[in-house]
Write a protein that holds these residues in place. Structure first.
Motif, PDB file in Angstrom:
ATOM      1  N   PRO A 192       0.981  -1.338  -0.254  1.00 33.91           N
ATOM      2  CA  PRO A 192       0.013  -0.081   0.033  1.00 33.91           C
ATOM      3  C   PRO A 192       0.958   1.242  -0.098  1.00 33.91           C
ATOM      4  CG  PRO A 192      -0.762  -1.594   1.618  1.00 33.91           C
ATOM      5  CD  PRO A 192       0.583  -2.034   1.170  1.00 33.91           C
ATOM      6  N   SER A 193       0.212   2.279  -0.512  1.00 38.01           N
ATOM      7  CA  SER A 193       0.985   3.822  -0.475  1.00 38.01           C
ATOM      8  C   SER A 193       1.597   4.015   1.064  1.00 38.01           C
ATOM      9  CB  SER A 193      -0.001   4.655  -1.115  1.00 38.01           C
ATOM     10  OG  SER A 193      -0.995   4.872  -0.074  1.00 38.01           O
ATOM     11  N   GLY A 194       0.626   3.519   2.115  1.00 39.69           N
ATOM     12  CA  GLY A 194       1.416   3.811   3.369  1.00 39.69           C
ATOM     13  C   GLY A 194       2.505   3.126   3.615  1.00 39.69           C
ATOM     14  N   ASP A 195       2.783   2.063   2.797  1.00 44.26           N
ATOM     15  CA  ASP A 195       3.998   1.521   3.091  1.00 44.26           C
ATOM     16  C   ASP A 195       5.212   1.838   2.139  1.00 44.26           C
ATOM     17  OD1 ASP A 195       5.336  -0.521   4.600  1.00 44.26           O
ATOM     18  OD2 ASP A 195       4.997  -1.833   2.733  1.00 44.26           O
ATOM     19  N   GLY A 196       5.000   2.991   1.296  1.00 41.82           N
ATOM     20  CA  GLY A 196       5.839   3.310   0.599  1.00 41.82           C
ATOM     21  C   GLY A 196       5.830   2.918  -1.078  1.00 41.82           C
ATOM     22  N   SER A 197       4.631   1.854  -1.527  1.00 36.61           N
ATOM     23  CA  SER A 197       4.165   1.207  -2.540  1.00 36.61           C
ATOM     24  C   SER A 197       5.515   0.413  -2.634  1.00 36.61           C
ATOM     25  CB  SER A 197       3.909   2.297  -3.657  1.00 36.61           C
ATOM     26  OG  SER A 197       2.889   2.833  -3.194  1.00 36.61           O
ATOM     27  N   LYS A 198       6.083  -0.140  -1.903  1.00 37.43           N
ATOM     28  CA  LYS A 198       7.309  -1.193  -2.143  1.00 37.43           C
ATOM     29  C   LYS A 198       7.008  -2.346  -2.887  1.00 37.43           C
ATOM     30  CE  LYS A 198       9.070  -0.215   2.604  1.00 37.43           C
ATOM     31  NZ  LYS A 198       7.706   0.373   3.287  1.00 37.43           N
ATOM     32  N   ARG A 199       8.063  -2.846  -3.731  1.00 33.62           N
ATOM     33  CA  ARG A 199       7.724  -4.125  -4.421  1.00 33.62           C
ATOM     34  C   ARG A 199       7.741  -5.256  -3.397  1.00 33.62           C
ATOM     35  NH1 ARG A 199       6.097  -3.024  -9.493  1.00 33.62           N
ATOM     36  NH2 ARG A 199       7.314  -1.346 -10.369  1.00 33.62           N
ATOM     37  N   VAL A 200       6.867  -6.355  -3.611  1.00 30.55           N
ATOM     38  CA  VAL A 200       6.830  -7.254  -2.626  1.00 30.55           C
ATOM     39  C   VAL A 200       7.892  -8.288  -2.779  1.00 30.55           C
ATOM     40  CG1 VAL A 200       5.364  -9.301  -2.223  1.00 30.55           C
ATOM     41  CG2 VAL A 200       4.129  -7.501  -2.730  1.00 30.55           C
ATOM     42  N   ASN A 201       8.430  -8.464  -3.973  1.00 31.83           N
ATOM     43  CA  ASN A 201       9.825  -9.007  -4.438  1.00 31.83           C
ATOM     44  C   ASN A 201       9.651 -10.726  -3.811  1.00 31.83           C
ATOM     45  OD1 ASN A 201      11.083  -6.824  -5.526  1.00 31.83           O
ATOM     46  ND2 ASN A 201      11.766  -6.191  -3.640  1.00 31.83           N
ATOM     47  N   SER A 202       8.616 -11.204  -4.096  1.00 32.60           N
ATOM     48  CA  SER A 202       8.442 -12.767  -3.644  1.00 32.60           C
ATOM     49  C   SER A 202       8.283 -13.514  -5.037  1.00 32.60           C
ATOM     50  CB  SER A 202       7.390 -12.995  -2.835  1.00 32.60           C
ATOM     51  OG  SER A 202       6.191 -12.514  -3.520  1.00 32.60           O
ATOM     52  N   ARG A 203       8.676 -14.736  -5.016  1.00 34.69           N
ATOM     53  CA  ARG A 203       8.506 -15.553  -6.224  1.00 34.69           C
ATOM     54  C   ARG A 203       7.139 -16.513  -6.366  1.00 34.69           C
ATOM     55  NH1 ARG A 203      13.889 -18.632  -7.028  1.00 34.69           N
ATOM     56  NH2 ARG A 203      13.208 -19.490  -5.194  1.00 34.69           N
ATOM     57  N   PRO A 204       6.607 -16.541  -7.333  1.00 36.48           N
ATOM     58  CA  PRO A 204       5.397 -17.349  -7.642  1.00 36.48           C
ATOM     59  C   PRO A 204       5.750 -18.700  -7.671  1.00 36.48           C
ATOM     60  CG  PRO A 204       5.701 -16.190  -9.606  1.00 36.48           C
ATOM     61  CD  PRO A 204       6.828 -15.278  -8.742  1.00 36.48           C
ATOM     62  N   SER A 205       5.327 -19.668  -7.060  1.00 38.48           N
ATOM     63  CA  SER A 205       5.604 -21.260  -7.301  1.00 38.48           C
ATOM     64  C   SER A 205       4.461 -22.061  -7.361  1.00 38.48           C
ATOM     65  CB  SER A 205       6.372 -21.649  -6.122  1.00 38.48           C
ATOM     66  OG  SER A 205       5.870 -21.105  -4.691  1.00 38.48           O
ATOM     67  N   ILE A 206       3.373 -21.711  -7.035  1.00 41.15           N
ATOM     68  CA  ILE A 206       1.977 -22.456  -6.888  1.00 41.15           C
ATOM     69  C   ILE A 206       0.895 -21.913  -7.640  1.00 41.15           C
ATOM     70  CG2 ILE A 206       0.199 -23.336  -5.402  1.00 41.15           C
ATOM     71  CD1 ILE A 206       2.219 -23.025  -2.957  1.00 41.15           C
ATOM     72  N   LEU A 207       0.311 -22.769  -8.660  1.00 39.09           N
ATOM     73  CA  LEU A 207      -0.817 -22.535  -9.353  1.00 39.09           C
ATOM     74  C   LEU A 207      -1.872 -23.101  -9.008  1.00 39.09           C
ATOM     75  CD1 LEU A 207      -1.728 -20.994 -12.077  1.00 39.09           C
ATOM     76  CD2 LEU A 207      -0.815 -22.933 -13.214  1.00 39.09           C
ATOM     77  N   LEU A 208      -2.860 -22.563  -8.177  1.00 36.16           N
ATOM     78  CA  LEU A 208      -4.103 -23.045  -7.645  1.00 36.16           C
ATOM     79  C   LEU A 208      -5.085 -22.794  -8.632  1.00 36.16           C
ATOM     80  CD1 LEU A 208      -5.644 -24.011  -5.375  1.00 36.16           C
ATOM     81  CD2 LEU A 208      -6.073 -21.794  -4.533  1.00 36.16           C
ATOM     82  N   VAL A 209      -5.731 -24.091  -8.904  1.00 41.41           N
ATOM     83  CA  VAL A 209      -6.806 -24.040 -10.400  1.00 41.41           C
ATOM     84  C   VAL A 209      -7.971 -24.951  -9.586  1.00 41.41           C
ATOM     85  CG1 VAL A 209      -5.104 -23.882 -11.958  1.00 41.41           C
ATOM     86  CG2 VAL A 209      -5.840 -25.945 -11.156  1.00 41.41           C
TER      87      VAL A 209
END
Length: 325
Positions: A192-209
């Motif tokens: 959020p903007s209150g958090d400085g709009s930081k990049r989350v910087n995590s990696r996707p690994s699970i595709l839930l379907v």
């Protein structure tokens, strides 16, 4: 004490058990219900773990010590450095917070067996009842987990939160176009903007379907090439990257928020998890207890219970795709 030729029969079997398990003249007796209760406990746990356990793929597990609502806070800060001007003044940063709640409750079921049913159980129906009690607990757990997972998605997954995509091209097909858009959105998620709009910087690994998209998800995971409309096959850059996790509750019309086209791309839950599961005192399996039936009834009663809660947690754990326009 018995007389000559006296046999063990249905009428004296309980007394035989009582004497057989006495260790001394003053020792406590072990009732038949206690013996069967230990066996039933194993059966109920076995039935529990045999049910669908995909909830573990998208959740983190935390203990609670009581049944009160617990509030989890995450601190937001805008503390990125800024250049100091000629006046030498250092600008102040800001801090705020977000939160979610989690809570455990008790869920239970009981059943009773009469003496007649126990004696006449030639087909082993009692074994099936014990397993069914365990599976019944797991079914309740899954119902609660996926009901709460699908709850209020219009607020949990939004374009404002950068964790939601929609449109005709976001469909999960074997051409990889929709998955590519999901990966792009995941990489571009910001706090959020209150958090400085930081990049989350995590990696996707699970595709839930849901089951309707299982074939496409598995094709994108294992195939060397993408299926395209052209005569030339394109290499599959997604091969082996996003592990498919299939869950039937996602497209079950009995659940509010179900969808046959929506899919999700999540990071490993050890990093960020969209759901949190709370177990009282960390006990992750149900408990079964037994006792003799009421004094005016010949039989045994069993009760199984479990203390847990399933709640939404980190909305930046991944991206939801509507999979449709």
């Amino acid at each position: 004490r018995v007389g000559a030729g006296e046999r063990i029969t249905n009428s004296n079997i309980r007394e035989v058990y009582n004497h057989a398990f006495n260790r001394s003249a003053g020792a406590s007796t072990v009732e038949m219900s206690g013996i069967l209760g230990n066996v039933a406990n194993k059966e109920i746990v076995a039935g529990y773990v045999e049910e669908d356990m995909t909830w573990q793929e998208v959740s983190t597990v935390k203990p609670v010590s009581n049944f009160q609502a617990h509030t989890v806070y995450r601190m937001l800060d805008n503390l990125a450095y800024e250049e100091v001007g000629p006046d030498g003044k250092i600008k102040h940063g800001t801090a705020s917070q977000e939160s979610y709640t989690r809570q455990a409750k008790t869920y239970a079921k009981m059943f009773a067996l009469t003496r007649l049913q126990i004696i006449n159980d030639d087909l082993g129906a009692f074994q099936d009842i014990r397993s069914r009690l365990g599976r019944g607990q797991a079914m309740k757990f899954n119902d609660l987990f996926w009901t709460n997972f699908l709850t209020n998605h219009s607020a949990f997954f939004t374009s404002t939160r950068t964790n939601y995509i929609t449109g005709a091209t976001t469909t999960l097909l074997t051409d990889g176009v929709g998955l590519g858009l999901g990966v792009k959105a995941f990489r571009q998620m910001v706090s959020p903007s209150g958090d400085g709009s930081k990049r989350v910087n995590s990696r996707p690994s699970i595709l839930l379907v849901p089951p309707e998209l299982e074939s496409a998800a598995r094709s994108l995971y294992v195939n060397e090439n993408l299926a395209t409309t052209s005569a030339v096959l394109n290499g599959n850059i997604f091969r082996g990257l996003y592990r498919p996790v299939v869950n039937a509750w996602l497209s079950d019309s009995a659940f509010t928020g179900y969808s046959t086209t929506a899919w999700y791309l999540f990071s490993e839950p050890s990093y960020l998890a969209p759901m949190v599961v709370s177990f009282l005192n960390g006990n992750q399996t149900p408990t079964v207890e037994s006792a003799d039936a009421d004094f005016d009834t010949l039989g045994i009663q069993f009760r199984g219970y479990h203390d847990f809660g399933c709640d939404q947690a980190e909305y930046l754990a991944g991206v939801k795709s509507k999979g449709a326009a």
